[in-house]
Scaffold this motif. Sequence first.
Motif, PDB file in Angstrom:
ATOM      1  N   ASP A 322       0.850  -1.192   0.000  1.00 20.52           N
ATOM      2  CA  ASP A 322       0.000   0.000   0.000  1.00 20.52           C
ATOM      3  C   ASP A 322       0.882   1.237   0.000  1.00 20.52           C
ATOM      4  O   ASP A 322       1.781   1.362   0.834  1.00 20.52           O
ATOM      5  CB  ASP A 322      -0.917  -0.011   1.227  1.00 20.52           C
ATOM      6  CG  ASP A 322      -1.870  -1.202   1.172  1.00 20.52           C
ATOM      7  OD1 ASP A 322      -2.523  -1.358   0.122  1.00 20.52           O
ATOM      8  OD2 ASP A 322      -1.900  -1.991   2.131  1.00 20.52           O
ATOM      9  N   VAL A 323       0.618   2.139  -0.921  1.00 22.55           N
ATOM     10  CA  VAL A 323       1.424   3.362  -1.007  1.00 22.55           C
ATOM     11  C   VAL A 323       0.592   4.542  -0.550  1.00 22.55           C
ATOM     12  O   VAL A 323      -0.603   4.588  -0.822  1.00 22.55           O
ATOM     13  CB  VAL A 323       1.883   3.664  -2.456  1.00 22.55           C
ATOM     14  CG1 VAL A 323       3.311   3.320  -2.673  1.00 22.55           C
ATOM     15  CG2 VAL A 323       1.016   2.993  -3.488  1.00 22.55           C
ATOM     16  N   HIS A 324       1.259   5.437   0.114  1.00 18.14           N
ATOM     17  CA  HIS A 324       0.493   6.571   0.633  1.00 18.14           C
ATOM     18  C   HIS A 324       0.842   7.877  -0.052  1.00 18.14           C
ATOM     19  O   HIS A 324       0.233   8.884   0.180  1.00 18.14           O
ATOM     20  CB  HIS A 324       0.694   6.691   2.147  1.00 18.14           C
ATOM     21  CG  HIS A 324       0.197   5.454   2.841  1.00 18.14           C
ATOM     22  ND1 HIS A 324      -1.117   5.099   2.820  1.00 18.14           N
ATOM     23  CD2 HIS A 324       0.869   4.470   3.486  1.00 18.14           C
ATOM     24  CE1 HIS A 324      -1.256   3.942   3.459  1.00 18.14           C
ATOM     25  NE2 HIS A 324      -0.055   3.527   3.872  1.00 18.14           N
ATOM     26  N   GLN A 354      -6.151   1.254  -6.315  1.00 19.56           N
ATOM     27  CA  GLN A 354      -5.934   2.692  -6.371  1.00 19.56           C
ATOM     28  C   GLN A 354      -4.731   3.089  -5.506  1.00 19.56           C
ATOM     29  O   GLN A 354      -3.912   3.890  -5.896  1.00 19.56           O
ATOM     30  CB  GLN A 354      -7.194   3.391  -5.888  1.00 19.56           C
ATOM     31  CG  GLN A 354      -7.306   4.765  -6.490  1.00 19.56           C
ATOM     32  CD  GLN A 354      -8.644   5.363  -6.167  1.00 19.56           C
ATOM     33  OE1 GLN A 354      -9.391   4.860  -5.313  1.00 19.56           O
ATOM     34  NE2 GLN A 354      -8.969   6.458  -6.820  1.00 19.56           N
ATOM     35  N   ALA A 355      -4.624   2.468  -4.347  1.00 25.03           N
ATOM     36  CA  ALA A 355      -3.566   2.895  -3.424  1.00 25.03           C
ATOM     37  C   ALA A 355      -2.508   1.811  -3.253  1.00 25.03           C
ATOM     38  O   ALA A 355      -1.882   1.702  -2.223  1.00 25.03           O
ATOM     39  CB  ALA A 355      -4.192   3.233  -2.078  1.00 25.03           C
ATOM     40  N   GLY A 356      -2.335   1.012  -4.252  1.00 25.55           N
ATOM     41  CA  GLY A 356      -1.292   0.003  -4.089  1.00 25.55           C
ATOM     42  C   GLY A 356      -1.379  -1.096  -5.114  1.00 25.55           C
ATOM     43  O   GLY A 356      -2.067  -0.985  -6.127  1.00 25.55           O
ATOM     44  N   VAL A 374      11.899  -2.393  -0.611  1.00 28.40           N
ATOM     45  CA  VAL A 374      10.762  -1.559  -1.031  1.00 28.40           C
ATOM     46  C   VAL A 374      10.835  -0.249  -0.244  1.00 28.40           C
ATOM     47  O   VAL A 374      11.255  -0.227   0.893  1.00 28.40           O
ATOM     48  CB  VAL A 374       9.444  -2.304  -0.732  1.00 28.40           C
ATOM     49  CG1 VAL A 374       8.246  -1.438  -1.045  1.00 28.40           C
ATOM     50  CG2 VAL A 374       9.385  -3.595  -1.530  1.00 28.40           C
ATOM     51  N   ASP A 375      10.423   0.804  -0.875  1.00 31.03           N
ATOM     52  CA  ASP A 375      10.374   2.119  -0.232  1.00 31.03           C
ATOM     53  C   ASP A 375       9.835   1.992   1.202  1.00 31.03           C
ATOM     54  O   ASP A 375       8.767   1.425   1.415  1.00 31.03           O
ATOM     55  CB  ASP A 375       9.431   2.945  -1.131  1.00 31.03           C
ATOM     56  CG  ASP A 375       9.239   4.351  -0.672  1.00 31.03           C
ATOM     57  OD1 ASP A 375       9.352   4.588   0.540  1.00 31.03           O
ATOM     58  OD2 ASP A 375       8.971   5.205  -1.535  1.00 31.03           O
ATOM     59  N   PRO A 376      10.541   2.520   2.228  1.00 26.46           N
ATOM     60  CA  PRO A 376      10.112   2.327   3.625  1.00 26.46           C
ATOM     61  C   PRO A 376       8.726   2.899   3.917  1.00 26.46           C
ATOM     62  O   PRO A 376       8.071   2.484   4.873  1.00 26.46           O
ATOM     63  CB  PRO A 376      11.179   3.058   4.446  1.00 26.46           C
ATOM     64  CG  PRO A 376      12.281   3.377   3.504  1.00 26.46           C
ATOM     65  CD  PRO A 376      11.792   3.240   2.104  1.00 26.46           C
ATOM     66  N   SER A 377       8.272   3.837   3.097  1.00 26.66           N
ATOM     67  CA  SER A 377       6.950   4.406   3.369  1.00 26.66           C
ATOM     68  C   SER A 377       5.823   3.457   2.919  1.00 26.66           C
ATOM     69  O   SER A 377       4.663   3.681   3.198  1.00 26.66           O
ATOM     70  CB  SER A 377       6.807   5.754   2.655  1.00 26.66           C
ATOM     71  OG  SER A 377       6.744   5.519   1.263  1.00 26.66           O
TER      72      SER A 377
END
Length: 487
Positions: A322-324, A354-356, A374-377
């Motif tokens: 999931d990306v924010h 949509q978010a990931g 993977v990106d820590p966020s």
Amino acid sequence: MIVMKFGGSSLESASAIERVASIVRAHLDQQPVVVVSAMGRTTDGLLAAAEHAARGNSYLAWKQLGELRNFHIQETRRLLRSQAQAFSEQSITPKFRELHMLLTGLAEGDRQLTPELKDEILSYGERLSSEIVAAAFHRLGINTAHLDARQFILTDNQFTHAAPLYWETYAKLRRTLPYLSERTVAVIGGFIGATEDGVTTTLGRGGSDLTASIVGAGICADEIQIWTDVDGMLTCDPRIMDGGHRVRTISYREAEEMARLGAKVLHPSTVAPAIRQRIPISIRNTRRPEIEGTQIVAKASGANGTVKSIACKKGMTVVHLDVHHVGGLPSITEGLGSLFARHNIAVELVQARQAGVSFTLENSLLLPELLRKVDPSVQVRVEEERAVIGLVGEGIGSTPGVTSRALVALKGIDVRMHAQGSSPSTLVFAVPESALATAVANLHREFFSAVDPELFVAARETAEVGAETARHAAFTLAANTRAVPAN
Ligand code: ADP
Ligand code: ASP
Ligand code: MG
């Protein structure tokens, strides 16, 4: 010319090899080239011995190696009778001596079990079987030549999953096989190859099918026959559910998808070399040679949108990312894509949200390390012990109603993801591994309760033919065996 490939279960004993000889004899007018796997479960045994040795457990390593040695010597004795002793001294004993030395180096910590050493050790399975089968054919009166696959199948140096150097390999095969096959049956070990520097490699587990199709493409064969322990491509994996029907014909694309989604009967890369020259591939049962099996061809019969079979794979992991932050998704998926490609990890089912993004991959020891990259966020959720089920059939991805029928059939099962697979010929679902058998049974009932006899041979019918065929095969074998002078 044709290529006839016999898998491990078709070579599990002296009598199985005699059965193979009688099948090859029946095809002599087609000038067969024979590709063989290691006998029975030899590759698993070699791998276990190497792993015991690498852990320093020499007792278990020697025990495993001793069992393999006894098995090969005993079956050879049954096959070659009075010639067995000389053959074993010349061919079997030296190979086990070499294996013993390799394992000693491992057990004593002088060497690590590198992918390169693993390939060297596993290659002995096919090196042994090809020499034994060639000697057995010879004794049974078939004019035979043994070829060392490492002289013909050239690969890159990705040990344990080497990629063939197709053109160099084809050139080598073309230079030798057509002339040899005019007079003799060439027998070559599957699965193994060598780099251009002569270092032994393997094509990945189940890779003898790929050897068969490389040889077939190299010699422009009329047909590539994969002889195994099932009647052909079945409508479901018989290890998960009994009672699948035999599919009469499938297209190259359908076969590729079946293999990629877990139908072990075919190595996933088998089809590609055959497509270019449109060489038909057939899957046949060594125990029931009268059954015509499944034909894999450019255009299979059946209307677009017909579900042809259900494939499945256990031991999968579902990963949700999931990306924010806006714009983060493409860079993550791109980064992961190249990371997976570099580590040879196959991702089956990708669903963008949509978010990931969510995807499935084979349980991978590398997973924690990969996820750290993977990106820590990014928020990561992992579900283990999942299975992937794929419905396969040309055009089913765009045929109205197939997805909804499948979802109704899977009602009550925790379907975590579903999507059209990477091609229009698949629909893929991720379910808990514990629900796999029920899910396959429900889907099979939905799509294969009443089947078109033009496309499928019902399991019931196959069983009846099978009983008749088994009697016939036993009779033919007995007749063939008697025709050979015992010496
Ligand atoms: P071989 O030793 O001949 O290479 P494999 O074990 O590699 O044989 O492949 C044959 C096995 O593939 C069968 O025994 C069967 O359990 C498995 N299999 C999985 N899915 C299918 C399917 N859809 N149709 C036929 N066989 C399948
Ligand atoms: N013997 C190898 C294996 O077991 C290759 C093959 O059988 O196709 O993986
Ligand atoms: Mg196989």
